[in-house]
Design an enzyme around this catalytic site. Structure first.
Site, short mmCIF file in Angstrom:
data_model
loop_
_atom_site.label_atom_id
_atom_site.label_comp_id
_atom_site.label_asym_id
_atom_site.label_seq_id
_atom_site.Cartn_x
_atom_site.Cartn_y
_atom_site.Cartn_z
N GLN A 377 0.81 -1.28 0.18
CA GLN A 377 -0.18 0.06 -0.13
C GLN A 377 0.97 1.24 -0.04
O GLN A 377 0.13 2.26 -0.26
CB GLN A 377 -1.13 -0.01 1.17
CG GLN A 377 -2.00 -0.88 1.24
CD GLN A 377 -2.66 -0.97 2.64
OE1 GLN A 377 -2.02 -0.71 3.54
NE2 GLN A 377 -3.69 -1.52 2.59
N ASN A 380 5.02 2.21 -3.42
CA ASN A 380 5.05 2.68 -4.97
C ASN A 380 3.54 3.21 -4.96
O ASN A 380 2.56 2.42 -5.39
CB ASN A 380 5.17 1.52 -5.87
CG ASN A 380 5.19 2.13 -7.26
OD1 ASN A 380 4.73 3.18 -7.46
ND2 ASN A 380 5.84 1.29 -8.13
N ILE A 381 3.14 4.56 -4.40
CA ILE A 381 2.17 5.17 -4.55
C ILE A 381 1.57 5.30 -5.69
O ILE A 381 0.31 5.03 -5.92
CB ILE A 381 2.15 6.59 -3.76
CG1 ILE A 381 2.42 6.15 -2.33
CG2 ILE A 381 0.86 7.16 -3.79
CD1 ILE A 381 1.58 5.23 -1.54
N VAL A 383 1.66 3.37 -8.57
CA VAL A 383 1.21 2.17 -9.09
C VAL A 383 -0.23 1.79 -7.93
O VAL A 383 -1.35 1.26 -8.66
CB VAL A 383 2.06 1.03 -8.92
CG1 VAL A 383 1.65 -0.35 -9.33
CG2 VAL A 383 3.21 1.36 -10.09
N HIS A 384 -0.02 1.73 -6.73
CA HIS A 384 -0.93 1.62 -5.85
C HIS A 384 -2.23 2.36 -6.06
O HIS A 384 -3.28 1.84 -6.04
CB HIS A 384 -0.41 1.70 -4.43
CG HIS A 384 -1.50 1.66 -3.43
ND1 HIS A 384 -2.18 0.68 -3.26
CD2 HIS A 384 -2.02 2.47 -2.75
CE1 HIS A 384 -3.27 0.45 -2.25
NE2 HIS A 384 -3.15 1.76 -2.10
N HIS A 417 5.09 -7.40 -14.29
CA HIS A 417 6.56 -7.87 -13.86
C HIS A 417 7.14 -8.76 -14.80
O HIS A 417 8.30 -8.66 -15.27
CB HIS A 417 6.28 -8.26 -12.36
CG HIS A 417 6.34 -7.29 -11.28
ND1 HIS A 417 5.17 -6.60 -11.07
CD2 HIS A 417 7.52 -6.57 -10.69
CE1 HIS A 417 5.45 -5.75 -10.15
NE2 HIS A 417 6.70 -5.66 -9.94
N TYR A 479 22.37 -17.43 -18.58
CA TYR A 479 23.47 -17.72 -18.73
C TYR A 479 23.59 -19.19 -19.42
O TYR A 479 24.38 -19.24 -20.41
CB TYR A 479 24.37 -17.83 -17.20
CG TYR A 479 25.76 -18.31 -17.48
CD1 TYR A 479 26.52 -17.37 -17.60
CD2 TYR A 479 26.06 -19.58 -17.11
CE1 TYR A 479 28.19 -17.78 -18.01
CE2 TYR A 479 27.43 -20.27 -17.39
CZ TYR A 479 28.28 -19.30 -17.62
OH TYR A 479 29.65 -19.61 -17.59
C1 LIG Z 1 -4.73 -4.69 -4.24
C2 LIG Z 1 -4.50 -3.34 -3.47
C3 LIG Z 1 -5.08 -2.17 -4.33
C4 LIG Z 1 -5.47 -3.44 -2.06
O1 LIG Z 1 -5.48 -2.20 -1.50
P1 LIG Z 1 -5.69 -1.88 0.00
O2 LIG Z 1 -5.38 -0.62 0.46
O3 LIG Z 1 -4.96 -3.01 0.89
O4 LIG Z 1 -7.08 -2.32 -0.22
P2 LIG Z 1 -8.28 -2.03 1.20
O5 LIG Z 1 -9.28 -3.28 0.99
O6 LIG Z 1 -7.68 -1.40 2.37
O7 LIG Z 1 -9.11 -0.58 0.34
C5 LIG Z 1 -8.69 0.18 -0.54
C6 LIG Z 1 -9.61 1.04 -0.88
O8 LIG Z 1 -10.84 0.69 -1.38
C7 LIG Z 1 -12.03 1.04 -0.70
N1 LIG Z 1 -12.84 0.09 -0.33
C8 LIG Z 1 -13.05 -1.05 0.34
N2 LIG Z 1 -14.12 -1.67 0.00
C9 LIG Z 1 -14.95 -1.12 -1.07
C10 LIG Z 1 -16.03 -1.37 -1.50
N3 LIG Z 1 -16.88 -2.27 -1.13
N4 LIG Z 1 -16.25 -0.55 -2.52
C11 LIG Z 1 -15.77 0.42 -2.74
N5 LIG Z 1 -14.80 1.03 -2.21
C12 LIG Z 1 -14.18 0.20 -1.27
C13 LIG Z 1 -11.33 1.47 0.71
O9 LIG Z 1 -12.24 2.43 1.37
C14 LIG Z 1 -9.97 2.13 0.22
O10 LIG Z 1 -10.09 3.15 -0.32
P3 LIG Z 1 -8.98 4.41 0.12
O11 LIG Z 1 -7.96 3.99 -0.62
O12 LIG Z 1 -9.59 5.80 -0.77
O13 LIG Z 1 -8.93 4.58 1.60
C15 LIG Z 1 -3.20 -3.22 -2.93
O14 LIG Z 1 -2.55 -4.07 -2.22
C16 LIG Z 1 -2.00 -2.80 -4.19
O15 LIG Z 1 -1.85 -1.74 -4.67
N6 LIG Z 1 -1.38 -3.92 -4.65
C17 LIG Z 1 -0.84 -4.03 -5.59
C18 LIG Z 1 0.55 -3.36 -5.78
C19 LIG Z 1 1.70 -3.53 -6.84
O16 LIG Z 1 1.41 -4.55 -7.43
N7 LIG Z 1 2.67 -2.80 -6.93
C20 LIG Z 1 3.51 -2.97 -7.90
C21 LIG Z 1 4.61 -1.92 -7.27
S1 LIG Z 1 6.23 -2.28 -8.49
#
Ligand SMILES: CC(C)(COP(=O)(O)OP(=O)(O)OC[C@H]1O[C@@H](n2cnc3c(N)ncnc32)[C@H](O)[C@@H]1OP(=O)(O)O)[C@@H](O)C(=O)NCCC(=O)NCCS
Length: 490
Positions: A377, A380-381, A383-384, A417, A479
């Site tokens: 979470q 990497n904001i 992408v997140h 990835h 390799y």
């Molecule tokens: C999958 C992922 C998006 C989940 O995020 P999370 O924050 O753990 O998920 P949560 O369930 O806590 O909630 C996320 C959001 O959904 C909202 N939400 C939860 N239930 C909901 C519903 N039923 N309907 C609508 N929105 C909902 C939450 O309020 C929250 O909103 P906010 O961000 O505005 O506060 C996150 O783990 C992620 O980004 N993973 C991939 C990361 C990645 O691959 N990065 C690559 C970097 S190289």
């Protein structure tokens, strides 16, 4: 860190009584002992008597030198100032790495070679296939823009628009992949960079399409509401400096978004009031310095360690493989940390400053992660934010469970990835894909069995060990596929 007084301070206040109390054990000391016992032994007795004067029998001298107190390392002492120990860790880290640095220099000499870096990008100085690919990417951006323009005026139906966007987005992923696989003159590094540009373009245009669609839906709802209550005064939106749909559909707006350090489109991005020249200069210098440092560390430290790992892998000597893995973990992790700072702080802030892009939350305090979920979470904001806004929440809104939606996001992330590694290496091994998908069970294990500092240590351990495992797997397979096949052929 600020707790400098702590237990140490309370001890120092009483040092004045030492000389006197050491020499005497007479009636005064006995009287104090009785008084301490009378207090139940819970806390040291007060220094003043009931009249507010100094200790009974000692005048202004405190004869005691012992008090009921815990040792600093006991958790009951409440002592938390370990600043000195943190400094010690840093000094030890510098010393041990200085030794490693010297050992490396003695063993390999200077391996840093800037000319070799150029050859990683170009095979032939007259052919720049990766750059050509990046320039061609404009065609797809313009195509998406033209589709949106027509959708805005109703020249295209929503279904036809969706179809065109899907074809455009699919081509954005397939076209550079085909070029990277078929064109012999493109290097793996050039190919990674071009594919990254295309992946970013894919995510941005996906967001661009979503937001414009949401705007059309809002416009349609508003139009219905307006028709229902015709005659009500307009809200004066035009007086604001904000852009409203479809005025946002200009090339200037599109290209601002394409270059801005975000993957999520918005009609009105928050803007910083001016370009701070000193801030920008600092970020640019950091970019330059950390680029050199990363290249130097990879050439001098990582490459020889990886090369030395090939034999244990070939012989399947497990103890030596683990030893190599742990050896690689140190430079790999250091380079990853530098890369994090270089990309998320220096580069993105420099671009944001130049473009007066106001939202600088590119990362949060992932280093305090006590769970794998918190790490994803926060590290990497951009992408997140994209995953949450354009994938996770839409899935939740369509009725998917959280578990299914999260698995969907990690599947997509695992795909990208793998896409960014396998195609440039022209080798499909699924290590990156597996590594990303493994985050789901890993998140469950860490949250189930580790809490607090142990959770934080578990997250660090997975970062420090997980990445070199993937690096070694790919390098080994590359390799074997390229060098051993060549030797066998010869
Ligand atoms: C999958 C992922 C998006 C989940 O995020 P999370 O924050 O753990 O998920 P949560 O369930 O806590 O909630 C996320 C959001 O959904 C909202 N939400 C939860 N239930 C909901 C519903 N039923 N309907 C609508 N929105 C909902 C939450 O309020 C929250 O909103 P906010 O961000 O505005 O506060 C996150 O783990 C992620 O980004 N993973 C991939 C990361 C990645 O691959 N990065 C690559 C970097 S190289």
């Amino acid at each position: 860190m600020g707790d400098r007084g702590g237990a140490g301070g309370s001890r120092r206040r009483r040092t004045g009584s030492r000389a006197l109390s050491q020499g005497s054990g007479g009636p005064v000391a006995a009287e104090e002992e009785v008084r301490d016992m009378g207090a139940g032994g819970d806390a040291p007795a007060p220094d003043k008597d009931k009249d507010g004067d100094d200790d009974v029998g000692s005048g202004h001298w405190d004869l005691r030198c012992h008090h009921l107190q815990d040792s600093l390392f006991s958790s009951d002492s409440g002592f938390s100032n370990y600043r000195g120990i943190l400094n010690w860790c840093v000094v030890m880290l510098i010393l041990s790495n200085a030794r490693l640095f010297l050992e490396n220099l003695i063993k390999y000499g200077i391996l840093v070679d800037p000319i070799q870096v150029v050859s990683l990008f170009l095979k032939d100085p007259y052919s720049w296939p990766a750059l050509c690919l990046v320039i061609v990417a404009n065609v797809f951006a313009v195509a998406a823009f033209q589709v949106e323009k027509r959708l805005a005026v109703g020249a295209l139906t929503e279904q036809a628009g969706l179809l065109l966007h899907v074809v455009n987005l699919a081509t954005i992923l397939c076209f550079p992949a085909a070029v990277a696989l078929l064109l012999k003159s493109i290097t793996p590094v050039g190919s990674v960079l071009a594919l990254m540009v295309y992946t970013i373009l894919f995510l941005k245009l996906f967001s661009y399409r979503d937001v414009n669609l949401w705007c059309r839906e809002i416009r349609a709802t508003k139009a219905k509401a307006k028709a229902a209550s015709s005659g009500r005064a307009a809200n004066g939106g035009a007086a604001h400096c904000t852009v409203s749909y479809p005025d946002n559909l200009t090339y200037r707006d599109l290209y601002y978004f394409l270059f801005a350090p975000t993957l999520c489109y918005e009609l009105n991005f928050p803007r910083s009031p001016r370009i701070r020249k000193r801030f920008l200069l600092r970020r640019l210098l950091e970019m330059l310095f950390f680029t050199q440092l990363q290249v130097g560390l990879i050439q001098q430290w990582m490459v020889p360690t990886i090369q030395n790992s090939m034999k244990p892998f070939k012989d399947m000597d497990y103890s030596r493989i683990i030893e190599r893995l742990l050896k690689l973990a140190v430079p790999n992790h250091l380079i990853w940390l530098i890369f994090f700072y270089w990309l998320f702080h220096s580069c993105l802030n420099a671009v944001a400053e130049l473009m007066q892009f106001g939202d600088r939350e590119f990362y949060r305090d992932w280093w305090n992660s006590e769970s794998v979920t918190y790490f994803w979470q926060n590290w990497n904001i951009p992408v997140h934010k994209w995953c949450s806004r354009h994938f996770y929440k839409p899935m939740l809104r369509r009725g998917s469970s959280k578990w299914v939606a999260k698995t969907g996001v990690f599947l997509a992330s695992a795909f990208f990835h793998e896409y960014l590694v396998s195609i440039p290496l022209r080798m499909f091994r699924l290590w990156a894909f597996t590594g990303m998908m493994a985050q789901i069970p890993l998140a469950w294990i860490v949250s189930r069995f580790f809490r607090g500092n142990y959770g934080n240590a578990a997250v660090w351990l997975t970062l420090i060990i997980g990445q070199p495992v993937a690096v070694l797997m790919y390098v080994h397979d590359y390799y074997v596929l390229n060098h051993e096949a060549l030797t066998a052929g010869a």
